[in-house]
Design an enzyme around this catalytic site. Structure first.
Site, PDB file in Angstrom:
ATOM      1  N   GLU A  20      34.663  40.069  33.068  1.00  0.00           N
ATOM      2  CA  GLU A  20      33.734  40.792  32.183  1.00  0.00           C
ATOM      3  C   GLU A  20      33.942  40.374  30.721  1.00  0.00           C
ATOM      4  O   GLU A  20      32.979  40.304  29.954  1.00  0.00           O
ATOM      5  CB  GLU A  20      33.910  42.296  32.354  1.00  0.00           C
ATOM      6  CG  GLU A  20      33.403  42.768  33.724  1.00  0.00           C
ATOM      7  CD  GLU A  20      33.701  44.228  34.000  1.00  0.00           C
ATOM      8  OE1 GLU A  20      34.901  44.580  34.016  1.00  0.00           O
ATOM      9  OE2 GLU A  20      32.757  45.002  34.186  1.00  0.00           O
ATOM     10  N   GLU A  27      36.608  44.749  41.863  1.00  0.00           N
ATOM     11  CA  GLU A  27      36.909  46.176  41.663  1.00  0.00           C
ATOM     12  C   GLU A  27      36.675  47.014  42.911  1.00  0.00           C
ATOM     13  O   GLU A  27      37.401  47.966  43.187  1.00  0.00           O
ATOM     14  CB  GLU A  27      36.059  46.732  40.507  1.00  0.00           C
ATOM     15  CG  GLU A  27      36.524  46.332  39.114  1.00  0.00           C
ATOM     16  CD  GLU A  27      35.974  44.991  38.662  1.00  0.00           C
ATOM     17  OE1 GLU A  27      35.463  44.216  39.495  1.00  0.00           O
ATOM     18  OE2 GLU A  27      36.062  44.717  37.448  1.00  0.00           O
TER      19      GLU A  27
HETATM   20  N1  3HC Z   1      47.091  44.876  36.904  1.00  0.00           N
HETATM   21  C1  3HC Z   1      48.422  45.053  36.981  1.00  0.00           C
HETATM   22  N2  3HC Z   1      49.243  44.278  37.731  1.00  0.00           N
HETATM   23  C2  3HC Z   1      48.675  43.281  38.415  1.00  0.00           C
HETATM   24  C3  3HC Z   1      47.292  43.024  38.382  1.00  0.00           C
HETATM   25  C4  3HC Z   1      46.479  43.874  37.585  1.00  0.00           C
HETATM   26  N3  3HC Z   1      45.162  43.694  37.485  1.00  0.00           N
HETATM   27  N4  3HC Z   1      47.032  41.972  39.166  1.00  0.00           N
HETATM   28  C5  3HC Z   1      48.203  41.553  39.675  1.00  0.00           C
HETATM   29  N5  3HC Z   1      49.204  42.349  39.213  1.00  0.00           N
HETATM   30  C6  3HC Z   1      50.634  42.211  39.491  1.00  0.00           C
HETATM   31  C7  3HC Z   1      50.960  42.418  40.960  1.00  0.00           C
HETATM   32  O1  3HC Z   1      51.177  43.775  41.252  1.00  0.00           O
HETATM   33  C8  3HC Z   1      52.208  41.586  41.121  1.00  0.00           C
HETATM   34  O2  3HC Z   1      53.275  42.352  40.620  1.00  0.00           O
HETATM   35  P1  3HC Z   1      54.752  42.206  41.270  1.00  0.00           P
HETATM   36  O3  3HC Z   1      55.127  40.761  41.089  1.00  0.00           O
HETATM   37  O4  3HC Z   1      55.571  43.166  40.495  1.00  0.00           O
HETATM   38  O5  3HC Z   1      54.607  42.566  42.724  1.00  0.00           O
HETATM   39  C9  3HC Z   1      51.985  40.416  40.154  1.00  0.00           C
HETATM   40  O6  3HC Z   1      50.977  40.854  39.245  1.00  0.00           O
HETATM   41  C10 3HC Z   1      51.497  39.147  40.824  1.00  0.00           C
HETATM   42  O7  3HC Z   1      50.377  39.469  41.655  1.00  0.00           O
HETATM   43  P2  3HC Z   1      50.166  38.795  43.079  1.00  0.00           P
HETATM   44  O8  3HC Z   1      51.433  38.859  43.857  1.00  0.00           O
HETATM   45  O9  3HC Z   1      48.953  39.404  43.660  1.00  0.00           O
HETATM   46  O10 3HC Z   1      49.924  37.267  42.665  1.00  0.00           O
HETATM   47  P3  3HC Z   1      48.977  36.190  43.332  1.00  0.00           P
HETATM   48  O11 3HC Z   1      49.197  34.953  42.565  1.00  0.00           O
HETATM   49  O12 3HC Z   1      49.141  36.192  44.815  1.00  0.00           O
HETATM   50  O13 3HC Z   1      47.479  36.713  43.045  1.00  0.00           O
HETATM   51  C11 3HC Z   1      45.683  37.581  41.711  1.00  0.00           C
HETATM   52  C12 3HC Z   1      46.984  36.764  41.736  1.00  0.00           C
HETATM   53  C13 3HC Z   1      44.592  36.857  42.500  1.00  0.00           C
HETATM   54  C14 3HC Z   1      45.269  37.740  40.276  1.00  0.00           C
HETATM   55  C15 3HC Z   1      45.935  38.960  42.380  1.00  0.00           C
HETATM   56  O14 3HC Z   1      47.071  39.545  41.776  1.00  0.00           O
HETATM   57  C16 3HC Z   1      44.806  39.942  42.225  1.00  0.00           C
HETATM   58  O15 3HC Z   1      43.870  39.895  42.973  1.00  0.00           O
HETATM   59  N6  3HC Z   1      44.943  40.879  41.267  1.00  0.00           N
HETATM   60  C17 3HC Z   1      44.020  41.985  41.102  1.00  0.00           C
HETATM   61  C18 3HC Z   1      42.729  41.544  40.504  1.00  0.00           C
HETATM   62  C19 3HC Z   1      41.843  42.737  40.315  1.00  0.00           C
HETATM   63  O16 3HC Z   1      41.642  43.549  41.185  1.00  0.00           O
HETATM   64  N7  3HC Z   1      41.247  42.840  39.127  1.00  0.00           N
HETATM   65  C20 3HC Z   1      40.358  43.915  38.836  1.00  0.00           C
HETATM   66  C21 3HC Z   1      41.120  45.039  38.243  1.00  0.00           C
HETATM   67  S1  3HC Z   1      40.113  46.460  37.940  1.00  0.00           S
HETATM   68  C22 3HC Z   1      39.257  46.062  36.554  1.00  0.00           C
HETATM   69  O17 3HC Z   1      39.378  44.994  36.042  1.00  0.00           O
HETATM   70  C23 3HC Z   1      38.362  47.139  36.028  1.00  0.00           C
HETATM   71  C24 3HC Z   1      37.429  46.637  34.998  1.00  0.00           C
HETATM   72  O18 3HC Z   1      36.177  46.392  35.565  1.00  0.00           O
HETATM   73  C25 3HC Z   1      37.265  47.600  33.898  1.00  0.00           C
END
Ligand code: 3HC
Ligand code: NAI
Length: 703
Positions: free
Chosen positions: A104, A124
């Site tokens: 975004e 999301e």
């Molecule tokens: N917030 C906080 N922590 C996060 C995070 C996030 N958005 N995304 C990942 N992390 C943390 C994980 O909990 C993990 O922590 P840990 O090492 O302590 O266990 C660390 O980052 C690494 O994450 P992964 O093990 O998942 O790493 P990968 O390399 O396998 O994957 C990724 C990376 C594809 C970015 C995956 O972490 C992911 O899908 N993250 C979430 C993405 C997401 O859902 N974003 C949307 C959030 S909601 C939002 O943005 C609302 C907005 O519209 C206002």
């Protein structure tokens, strides 16, 4: 600036660089840093601004740990407004994954360039949310309403070349040096006098939409919602994008985002997001535990499970040797693998050449000498401990030193199996779920003597084959199947107490289970449970216990495969239909047993089926079989299709309140007897202390 964001002028380009490992989430310091950098850039000699990220990825979203806490300024919409209203063009330079709030941010920029290996997406919905910073308003403006609906309701990432075709990305960058390439791209924009392109200024062409487009979308999504409400709200936001001016659309989006953020569904799904990542960590294992290389694998037994397991490895490019008893069994096993791949190709989910490539990685043998050089063996023969011991003895004599010897047993004692070898430290359980190439869960079973490096390697290989791993100690049925006992038992007891099969299944399906336990029994085959019970000596001698399941098998009703079980099945459609014959028989049996049938509420059905499962979960926790309550939730979400919007059985118990669960179990104990309803001491203790399983986990985290 801030630790997480730096700003510097590179020639005529102001470069804002985000550095908030591990995934550059939009924590408060990042939002503030971007805002202040933008302010600086408005005042200096820069002619354009590049927003890029250090480390492995562009911003991967809002900081999920901040949800549920009091909001801290500046909010994301304020940052996005500052980007959009910048007097100088702002260019997002994307690598890794630009997800959620991260994408975004990019959409608020005037231009987006990206390296081809990157992905963008709005995931999301997978957290029970909707994009809350303009995603639902901006994507339909550039990619069209249908593409936006698809992308946002699925939450699936889109590869950059495709995103480029959809109009979401303006330019593809070559080479590895993202910063130089994006600075060059920005210079090019200035030189060509490119305008300040704002997605908000684009009008949506709604002529392509059928009159009942949104209505139909809602209906279609509701069919697979299983308790999730986010999809419905996403449709409302996109509808607002079509019907309202953008500022009103953004307001509507914010309002619905806030509703979702505070919903129990989203709390449950966020819980699972972190639980899944925690489950992969073994508490007492050194972080730097050595790993064994796994370049070639053998699977013993090419039946239902073995074939699927072989596919998991071939799918990620690891060669597999499938070992069977004879050529006929081998041909059958390899034939089923080919058939399964063919189905995927026919569905358009796998190109034919990739299928051939994967199949070429799976070879077959009936000779143990052919697996002497593999790095890992997974045994998946019949569930018979003597047979498994015999096989492990053979593996011990043929496999090279250091090979990991795993069993896919559902119930047998991994320690007893390991004793058939002279290397119990190399033996481990790898419990896949059926169909093994589809189901995400891998229960990793730690034997008494399993070595650290074997465990660490199995956890890592599990991730590589795209499974979600959870660790279990040895016990009958491990975490998942052990807990399931009471669930199936009560589903059948409820029939005698007054329910029809449809009523039991519908109540549980209404809760969000993919399929009720009785329909599931019919699918798996009622004879399977029947035979398993026959082999058990520990079951109480109670005529009520599994009465209907047993009778149906004796009547030749083995479930779907014989056309009838708890239900009748339409031979064409396989749809289940209530069968009055079964319902009459239930009444007859209840009468024989002197049970006075009564009206049973859906709430009672849920409590009777889920509370034994939760109670057993508490026993599993106090025995140290599972490391955490949240691991149990992961097992149930990914192995048993428990609804993710309920966060798994232990999270659900926390939501109901452990005191309420405990009191109800005591009530059932008084009504139905101690044999089935003896509350777990840990549940009693937590209920008395007013604590939750989540708090119990927290107190033990790191220990
Ligand atoms: N917030 C906080 N922590 C996060 C995070 C996030 N958005 N995304 C990942 N992390 C943390 C994980 O909990 C993990 O922590 P840990 O090492 O302590 O266990 C660390 O980052 C690494 O994450 P992964 O093990 O998942 O790493 P990968 O390399 O396998 O994957 C990724 C990376 C594809 C970015 C995956 O972490 C992911 O899908 N993250 C979430 C993405 C997401 O859902 N974003 C949307 C959030 S909601 C939002 O943005 C609302 C907005 O519209 C206002
Ligand atoms: P299956 O009956 O479909 O397949 C077993 C295969 O093993 C057969 O093809 C048979 O020919 C082969 N086999 C038997 N003896 C052998 C030997 N000595 N050497 C080589 N191959 C031999 O059984 P299924 O369902 O695949 O189960 C296998 C194992 O996986 C069992 O331990 C079971 O408990 C476990 N499991 C099963 C699940 C399921 O849903 N079916 C789920 C999770 C685990």
């Amino acid at each position: 600036m801030s630790e997480a964001v730096s700003y510097e002028l590179q020639d005529e380009i102001g470069v804002i660089s985000v550095n908030n490992p591990p995934v550059n989430a939009l924590a408060q310091i990042v939002r503030e840093g971007i805002l202040r950098s933008l302010e600086l850039a408005q005042e200096d000699d820069s002619k354009a601004i590049v927003l890029c990220c250090e480390g492995r990825t562009f911003i991967a979203g809002a900081d999920i740990t901040e949800f549920g806490k009091p909001p801290r300024e500046p909010g994301l919409p304020k940052v996005l407004s500052a980007i959009e209203n910048s007097s100088k063009p702002v260019v997002a330079a994307i690598h890794g994954t630009a997800l959620g709030g991260g994408f975004e941010v990019a959409l608020a920029c005037h231009y987006r360039c990206a390296i081809k290996s990157a992905k963008v997406g709005l995931p999301e919905v997978k957290l029970g949310l909707l994009p809350g910073a303009g995603g639902t308003q901006r994507v339909p403006r550039i990619a069209g309403v249908k593409a936006a609906l698809d992308m946002i309701t699925s939450g699936n990432p889109v590869a950059v070349p495709k995103a480029h075709n959809m109009g979401l990305i303006d330019a593809l960058l070559d080479g590895d040096d993202l910063l130089s390439a994006s600075v060059r791209y920005a210079m090019g924009l200035i030189e060509s006098g490119a305008p300040l392109k704002r997605i908000r200024d684009i009008n949506i062409d709604s002529k392509e939409l059928e009159p009942d487009f949104f209505e139909n979308a809602r209906k279609k999504l509701a069919r697979r919602a299983r308790g999730q409400i986010a999809q419905d709200r996403i449709v409302s936001c996109i509808e607002a994008a079509v019907e309202l001016p953008i500022d009103e659309g953004l307001e509507r989006e914010r309002e619905l985002f806030l509703e979702l953020v505070s919903s129990p569904e989203s709390a449950a799904m966020r819980h699972i997001f972190f639980a899944e990542r925690q489950a992969a960590k073994i508490k007492d294992l050194p972080k730097d535990a050595a790993l064994r290389p796994i370049n070639k694998v053998a699977v013993i037994g090419g039946g239902t499970m073995g074939g699927g397991i072989a596919m998991c490895f071939a799918n990620v490019g690891i060669p597999v040797v499938l070992l069977e008893v004879n050529d006929e069994a081998l041909d059958r096993g390899l034939g089923i693998i080919r058939k399964n791949y063919n189905i995927t190709v026919q569905k358009g989910k796998l190109p034919e050449n990739q299928m051939e490539q994967r199949i070429s990685l799976i070879s077959g043998t009936t000779n143990y000498e052919d697996i002497a050089d593999v790095d890992m063996v997974i045994e998946a023969v019949f569930e018979n401990v003597d047979l498994k011991k015999e096989i492990f003895g053979k593996l011990d004599s043929v496999c090279k030193q250091g090979a990991i010897l795993a069993t896919n047993t559902s119930y047998q004692d991994v320690d007893i199996i390991s004793e058939a070898t002279a290397r119990p430290q190399d033996v481990v359980g790898m419990h896949f779920f059926s169909p093994a190439n589809v189901m995400k869960l891998l229960e990793v079973v730690r034997g008494e003597k399993t070595s650290d490096d074997v465990l660490a390697t199995v956890m890592q290989i599990g991730k590589k084959i795209r499974k979600v791993c959870a660790l279990s100690r040895v016990c009958y049925g491990f975490i998942g199947n052990r807990m399931l006992g009471g669930y199936g038992r009560e589903a059948q007891m409820l029939l005698l107490d007054g329910c029809t099969p449809s009523q039991v299944d519908s109540a549980l399906e209404g809760f969000g289970m993919a399929m009720g336990p009785l329909a599931m029994g019919d699918l798996a085959g009622l004879d399977v449970g029947y035979k398993a019970r026959e082999a058990r000596t520990d079951l109480p001698d109670d005529p009520k216990l599994y009465r209907m399941g047993t009778l149906l098998v004796e009547m030749g009703r083995h479930g779907q495969k014989t056309g009838s079980g708890f239900y009748k099945y339409d031979p064409e459609t396989r749809k289940r239909v209530a069968d009055p014959e079964v319902e009459d028989r239930i009444i007859e049996e209840a009468n024989k047993l002197g049970i006075e049938r009564r009206a049973v509420s859906d709430d009672e059905i849920l409590a009777r089926c889920f509370y034994p499962l939760i109670n057993e979960g508490a026993k599993i926790l106090e025995e140290g079989i599972a490391q955490r309550a949240s691991d149990i939730d992961v097992v149930y979400i990914y192995g048993y299709a428990f609804p993710v919007a309920k966060g798994g059985p232990m999270h659900y118990a926390d939501a109901v309140g452990l005191k309420n669960v405990y009191d109800k179990i005591c009530e059932f104990r008084d009504r139905y007897g101690e044999e089935y309803w003896s509350p777990a001491p840990l549940l009693k203790q937590l209920a008395e202390e007013g604590k939750s399983f989540a708090e119990w986990d927290k107190e033990r985290s790191g220990s």
